[in-house]
Design a protein around this motif. Structure first.
Motif, PDB file in Angstrom:
ATOM      1  N   THR A 191       0.826  -1.212   0.000  1.00  0.00           N
ATOM      2  CA  THR A 191       0.000   0.000   0.000  1.00  0.00           C
ATOM      3  C   THR A 191       0.855   1.253   0.000  1.00  0.00           C
ATOM      4  OG1 THR A 191      -1.881  -1.075   1.074  1.00  0.00           O
ATOM      5  CG2 THR A 191      -1.688   1.308   1.344  1.00  0.00           C
ATOM      6  N   ASP A 248      -5.027  -1.735   0.059  1.00  0.00           N
ATOM      7  CA  ASP A 248      -5.559  -0.803  -0.930  1.00  0.00           C
ATOM      8  C   ASP A 248      -4.411  -0.018  -1.563  1.00  0.00           C
ATOM      9  OD1 ASP A 248      -8.081  -1.656  -0.184  1.00  0.00           O
ATOM     10  OD2 ASP A 248      -8.324  -0.053   1.284  1.00  0.00           O
ATOM     11  N   TYR A 282      -9.644  -0.169  -4.192  1.00  0.00           N
ATOM     12  CA  TYR A 282     -10.119  -0.773  -2.949  1.00  0.00           C
ATOM     13  C   TYR A 282     -10.203  -2.282  -3.120  1.00  0.00           C
ATOM     14  CZ  TYR A 282     -13.442  -2.126   0.717  1.00  0.00           C
ATOM     15  OH  TYR A 282     -14.055  -2.748   1.769  1.00  0.00           O
TER      16      TYR A 282
END
Length: 266
Positions: A25, A95, A204
């Motif tokens: 991420t 994410d 997402y």
């Protein structure tokens, strides 16, 4: 073009036993200015280690034990306020951010001081990164207020929050388990505006082991309690939102996910 200013922005990332996802991420952020990150380690074993990422300063705040995302976020906001950070940019482990997300959101927040919560549109992907569907909620404050109890107007990991407004509204709290984001947003919208930038800011990851699946009934009940608390009797979208959540209590999670994918997928 001048270099953007991000010294008063921090990425707020709660994490529990997700070292690899945290690294993936944080590596996704692409900004022209240095990025500051606060990881709230919610009792991971082994503890989360701050990854070395170019153009990024990473701090880890360790919770004494696994107390849940609500308390982790609350502690994170308190820590950012104590450090003088003005804007908290949310994202979750797993994410991915789109390029210049922070720069774009901060610029909007600076030019719209009444806005306390700013989201972006969202690409929803599976755990292998394959596209499932896109979320393109309303962008303007008036439209958001009208349908805020009917549909999800914000993707939590896409948000940039005005820290002083969050503190003033009472911060994240554990009163509405698994719906801590909606609880906070509804309190913020009592005195501030909410908006979405009409462009994609995050990928997402739809994880069947995530909160929306494993704590689904808790989340739905918490959302129903919030809907009844803020229900406006003359606003039809509020009643539609209540009906939709009752359906969520009846239908299996996989059936709802399949229906949403078919309706929103390309």
């Amino acid at each position: 073009m001048s270099t953007p200013f991000l010294d008063d922005v921090a990425v707020l990332l709660p994490a529990f036993n997700a070292q690899h996802d945290v690294e993936r991420t944080l590596a996704s952020f692409c900004e022209r200015a240095p990025v500051r990150v606060l990881i709230v380690d919610d009792g991971s074993l082994p503890p989360i280690v701050a990854p070395a990422v170019a153009n990024m300063t990473v701090e880890v705040l360790r919770m004494p034990g696994n107390g849940g995302i609500e308390r982790a976020l609350q502690a994170g906001i308190d820590a950012l306020a104590a450090r003088g950070i003005r804007y908290a940019a949310r994202i979750d482990a797993g994410d991915l951010a789109t390029p210049y997300r922070l720069e774009k959101q901060r610029e909007h927040m600076e030019t719209h001081p009444q806005t306390a919560v700013l989201g972006m549109w969202t690409h929803v992907v599976d755990m292998e990164g394959a596209p499932l569907f896109d979320l393109q909620p309303p962008t303007g404050p008036a439209d958001i207020r009208r349908v805020m109890l009917m549909r999800s107007c914000f993707t939590h990991p896409s948000l940039m929050l005005r820290v002083d407004a969050v503190i003033g509204a009472g911060n994240y709290r554990a009163q509405y388990r698994a719906a801590e984001d909606l609880d906070l947003i509804l309190r913020l919208l009592q005195h501030h505006d909410g908006a979405n930038l009409p462009e994609f800011g995050v990928y997402y990851e739809l994880n069947e082991h995530g909160i929306s699946a494993t704590r689904r009934r808790t989340q739905v009940w918490s959302t129903l309690r919030l809907q009844m608390k803020y229900l406006r009797a003359t606003n039809l979208p509020d009643w539609i939102g209540v009906a939709k959540n009752v359906a969520h209590l009846v239908l299996p999670y996989r059936a709802l996910r399949s229906l949403k994918t078919r309706m929103l997928g390309a």
